[in-house]
Design a protein around this motif. Structure first.
Motif, PDB file in Angstrom:
ATOM      1  N   LEU A 329       0.858  -1.185   0.000  1.00  0.00           N
ATOM      2  CA  LEU A 329       0.000   0.000   0.000  1.00  0.00           C
ATOM      3  C   LEU A 329       0.892   1.232   0.000  1.00  0.00           C
ATOM      4  O   LEU A 329       1.697   1.419   0.913  1.00  0.00           O
ATOM      5  N   VAL A 330       0.749   2.071  -1.021  1.00  0.00           N
ATOM      6  CA  VAL A 330       1.538   3.290  -1.128  1.00  0.00           C
ATOM      7  C   VAL A 330       0.684   4.453  -0.641  1.00  0.00           C
ATOM      8  O   VAL A 330      -0.371   4.733  -1.230  1.00  0.00           O
ATOM      9  N   PRO A 331       1.089   5.151   0.427  1.00  0.00           N
ATOM     10  CA  PRO A 331       0.254   6.233   0.950  1.00  0.00           C
ATOM     11  C   PRO A 331       0.330   7.474   0.070  1.00  0.00           C
ATOM     12  O   PRO A 331       1.346   7.728  -0.579  1.00  0.00           O
ATOM     13  N   PRO A 332      -0.734   8.268   0.022  1.00  0.00           N
ATOM     14  CA  PRO A 332      -0.691   9.522  -0.742  1.00  0.00           C
ATOM     15  C   PRO A 332       0.145  10.577  -0.035  1.00  0.00           C
ATOM     16  O   PRO A 332       0.339  10.529   1.183  1.00  0.00           O
ATOM     17  N   ARG A 333       0.619  11.524  -0.824  1.00  0.00           N
ATOM     18  CA  ARG A 333       1.272  12.704  -0.274  1.00  0.00           C
ATOM     19  C   ARG A 333       0.253  13.831  -0.140  1.00  0.00           C
ATOM     20  O   ARG A 333      -0.834  13.773  -0.706  1.00  0.00           O
ATOM     21  N   GLN A 334       0.645  14.858   0.591  1.00  0.00           N
ATOM     22  CA  GLN A 334      -0.128  16.092   0.596  1.00  0.00           C
ATOM     23  C   GLN A 334       0.232  16.847  -0.683  1.00  0.00           C
ATOM     24  O   GLN A 334       1.335  17.348  -0.826  1.00  0.00           O
ATOM     25  N   HIS A 352      -2.983  -4.478  -9.674  1.00  0.00           N
ATOM     26  CA  HIS A 352      -2.335  -3.194  -9.431  1.00  0.00           C
ATOM     27  C   HIS A 352      -3.403  -2.114  -9.540  1.00  0.00           C
ATOM     28  O   HIS A 352      -4.157  -2.079 -10.519  1.00  0.00           O
ATOM     29  N   SER A 353      -3.495  -1.255  -8.534  1.00  0.00           N
ATOM     30  CA  SER A 353      -4.526  -0.223  -8.505  1.00  0.00           C
ATOM     31  C   SER A 353      -3.882   1.151  -8.495  1.00  0.00           C
ATOM     32  O   SER A 353      -2.955   1.417  -7.715  1.00  0.00           O
ATOM     33  N   LEU A 354      -4.412   2.028  -9.373  1.00  0.00           N
ATOM     34  CA  LEU A 354      -3.938   3.400  -9.481  1.00  0.00           C
ATOM     35  C   LEU A 354      -5.118   4.323  -9.729  1.00  0.00           C
ATOM     36  O   LEU A 354      -6.163   3.875 -10.217  1.00  0.00           O
ATOM     37  N   LYS A 360      -5.025  14.730  -9.713  1.00  0.00           N
ATOM     38  CA  LYS A 360      -5.907  14.458  -8.577  1.00  0.00           C
ATOM     39  C   LYS A 360      -5.221  14.903  -7.295  1.00  0.00           C
ATOM     40  O   LYS A 360      -4.061  14.553  -7.038  1.00  0.00           O
ATOM     41  N   ALA A 361      -5.951  15.684  -6.491  1.00  0.00           N
ATOM     42  CA  ALA A 361      -5.413  16.194  -5.229  1.00  0.00           C
ATOM     43  C   ALA A 361      -5.620  15.171  -4.116  1.00  0.00           C
ATOM     44  O   ALA A 361      -6.641  14.478  -4.070  1.00  0.00           O
ATOM     45  N   PHE A 362      -4.656  15.095  -3.220  1.00  0.00           N
ATOM     46  CA  PHE A 362      -4.713  14.172  -2.089  1.00  0.00           C
ATOM     47  C   PHE A 362      -4.314  14.899  -0.818  1.00  0.00           C
ATOM     48  O   PHE A 362      -3.499  15.828  -0.837  1.00  0.00           O
ATOM     49  N   ASP A 363      -4.897  14.441   0.286  1.00  0.00           N
ATOM     50  CA  ASP A 363      -4.395  14.793   1.602  1.00  0.00           C
ATOM     51  C   ASP A 363      -3.402  13.727   2.038  1.00  0.00           C
ATOM     52  O   ASP A 363      -3.422  12.596   1.537  1.00  0.00           O
ATOM     53  N   THR A 369      -4.352   2.229   5.940  1.00  0.00           N
ATOM     54  CA  THR A 369      -4.969   1.741   4.704  1.00  0.00           C
ATOM     55  C   THR A 369      -5.263   2.846   3.696  1.00  0.00           C
ATOM     56  O   THR A 369      -5.853   2.578   2.652  1.00  0.00           O
ATOM     57  N   ASP A 370      -4.860   4.093   3.978  1.00  0.00           N
ATOM     58  CA  ASP A 370      -5.009   5.171   2.996  1.00  0.00           C
ATOM     59  C   ASP A 370      -3.975   4.959   1.890  1.00  0.00           C
ATOM     60  O   ASP A 370      -2.770   4.875   2.166  1.00  0.00           O
ATOM     61  N   THR A 371      -4.419   4.873   0.639  1.00  0.00           N
ATOM     62  CA  THR A 371      -3.500   4.537  -0.437  1.00  0.00           C
ATOM     63  C   THR A 371      -3.737   5.376  -1.676  1.00  0.00           C
ATOM     64  O   THR A 371      -4.852   5.821  -1.938  1.00  0.00           O
ATOM     65  N   VAL A 372      -2.674   5.559  -2.433  1.00  0.00           N
ATOM     66  CA  VAL A 372      -2.768   6.137  -3.767  1.00  0.00           C
ATOM     67  C   VAL A 372      -2.491   5.063  -4.812  1.00  0.00           C
ATOM     68  O   VAL A 372      -2.931   5.164  -5.951  1.00  0.00           O
ATOM     69  N   ALA A 373      -1.753   4.035  -4.424  1.00  0.00           N
ATOM     70  CA  ALA A 373      -1.450   2.914  -5.315  1.00  0.00           C
ATOM     71  C   ALA A 373      -1.300   1.659  -4.471  1.00  0.00           C
ATOM     72  O   ALA A 373      -0.881   1.721  -3.311  1.00  0.00           O
ATOM     73  N   SER A 374      -1.652   0.526  -5.038  1.00  0.00           N
ATOM     74  CA  SER A 374      -1.499  -0.734  -4.315  1.00  0.00           C
ATOM     75  C   SER A 374      -1.181  -1.854  -5.289  1.00  0.00           C
ATOM     76  O   SER A 374      -1.523  -1.781  -6.479  1.00  0.00           O
TER      77      SER A 374
END
Length: 404
Positions: A329-334, A352-354, A360-363, A369-374
């Motif tokens: 699980l890759v966490p998002p950046r601000q 693979h999920s993207l 797209k803006a992320f917090d 379990t918060d992810t930007v990619a998995s």
């Protein structure tokens, strides 16, 4: 008196049908099922059941419980099915109020309240020193006895939300100031690696268990690092120790009907001893669900839901399928994800999920379990899976391009 065939089965479940095709799983009793779900998931379940009741704020409001109480008062309800952490306690309370069989509040609390579960678990296994402090003075005395660092966490939290490691009195004071005093647990810090054991239990016995090791930790998201997990090889001595540890834990906790469990265990750096962290009467988060399904050759949620509905199931297979599975699980950046580079994925990636829409803006992540990619990975053994997961982390660092 309604016959069993006329009694309602109520399912409280917020996960979309694309992930959990409950309509297929409960097809034999679909005309008796009332589904309470989120407004976002409701359209995907349209026409599958006797009724679908959408809720605007599924996890954060009383709407789910209001629907349950009304259905139990107006109809004969045979069973209430739940699947996620946010439903376990509130549905147990509804069962108790209306005399419906299933997990009771007293038993559910031991699998949700981290103070209650440690108090129960210490009868069978080693646990860290812990305290639910009544005030700052008790917290300070615990810190003096346990030493630094300390772990501060909510008693009823999940997904590592609100978990902090503090190094000194100032940090502890700051953490206590911002928390509900009734929902605080202090623990001695256990230096070591964190493992998890996932499977099924019933009547105080473990029916099936798969042992895994986290790559990084469940708090890695706070530093912007990925969280991964790799299933240990069946013949690994540590696998056998972890499974035996799970059996000891389950034996001293409240007995349940057929249920999944997710157990987290520390392996201490200096002694290699096993120390209890937490256990839940549900499936693990992240992609533990998918890795377990691949490993046992059956969908664990389908097995659990059918059992809760009173339907037969074949049960989990007695042995694992060949190889090992893992996830990252890759966490998002601000910031804003502006581009995803067209780079080849590492070998062994099954899923693979993207994000599909950019920019797209992320917090920044607030839970493990918060992810930007998995990524979901398969390999011949644990070593090959871990190597593939580390290559996936490198892929994400190179392919995901951010602007502040």
């Amino acid at each position: 008196m309604p016959t069993p065939e006329e009694q309602l089965i109520v399912l409280a479940h917020r996960i979309p049908a694309a992930v959990t095709p409950v309509g297929d799983w409960l097809a034999e009793v679909a005309d008796r099922v009332v589904l309470i779900t989120s407004e976002e998931a409701a359209p995907g379940y349209a026409g599958m059941f006797r009724d679908v009741l959408p809720v605007s704020d599924y996890s954060g409001s009383d709407e789910v419980v209001d629907h349950l109480d009304r259905l139990c008062a107006d109809h004969s309800v045979a069973r209430i099915i739940h699947g996620t952490e946010d439903d376990i306690l509130r549905i147990a309370r509804v069962r108790d109020r209306h005399g419906i069989p299933g997990l009771s509040e007293a038993d559910a609390l031991v699998f949700r309240d981290k103070y209650a579960m440690k108090a129960a678990a210490q009868a069978g296994v080693a646990t860290p020193a812990f305290l639910a402090p009544a005030d700052g003075a008790q917290a300070a005395e615990f810190a003096r006895l346990a030493g630094w660092p300390l772990v501060v966490k909510p008693r009823l939290g999940y997904g590592s939300r609100g978990v902090a490691v503090v190094e000194d009195t100032a940090g502890l004071t700051s953490q206590l100031r911002d928390r509900d005093p009734a929902d605080v647990l202090l623990e001695a810090f256990v230096p070591g690696t964190v493992h998890h054991v996932d499977g099924f239990m019933r009547d105080g016995e473990v029916l099936l268990a798969v042992a895994s090791r986290y790559i990084n930790s469940c708090l890695s998201f706070a530093d912007g690092e990925s969280l991964g997990s790799v299933q240990l090889d069946e013949h690994d001595l540590l696998t056998k120790r972890l499974v035996a540890f799970a059996e000891q834990v389950v034996a001293v906790l409240p007995s349940t009907a057929f249920s999944p469990f997710h157990l987290e265990v520390f392996v201490q750096d200096d002694t290699d001893a096993l120390v209890f962290c937490e256990i839940a009467a549900r499936l693990g988060g992240g992609h533990i669900y998918e890795t377990l399904a691949h490993s046992i050759g059956a969908d664990p949620v389908e097995l659990w839901f059918r059992d809760q509905a009173g339907l037969s199931h074949t049960g989990p297979v007695a042995s694992r399928t060949p190889g090992s599975y893992g996830f990252l699980l890759v966490p998002p950046r601000q910031g804003t994800l502006v581009e995803i580079g067209d780079l080849p994925l590492p070998d062994g990636v099954l899923q693979h999920s993207l994000p599909t829409t950019l920019p797209k803006a992320f917090d920044a992540a607030t839970a493990s379990t918060d992810t930007v990619a998995s990524s979901l990975v398969h390999g011949a053994d644990a070593g090959s899976v871990e190597s593939a997961l580390r290559r996936c982390a490198l892929w994400s660092a190179a392919a995901l391009r951010w602007s502040s």
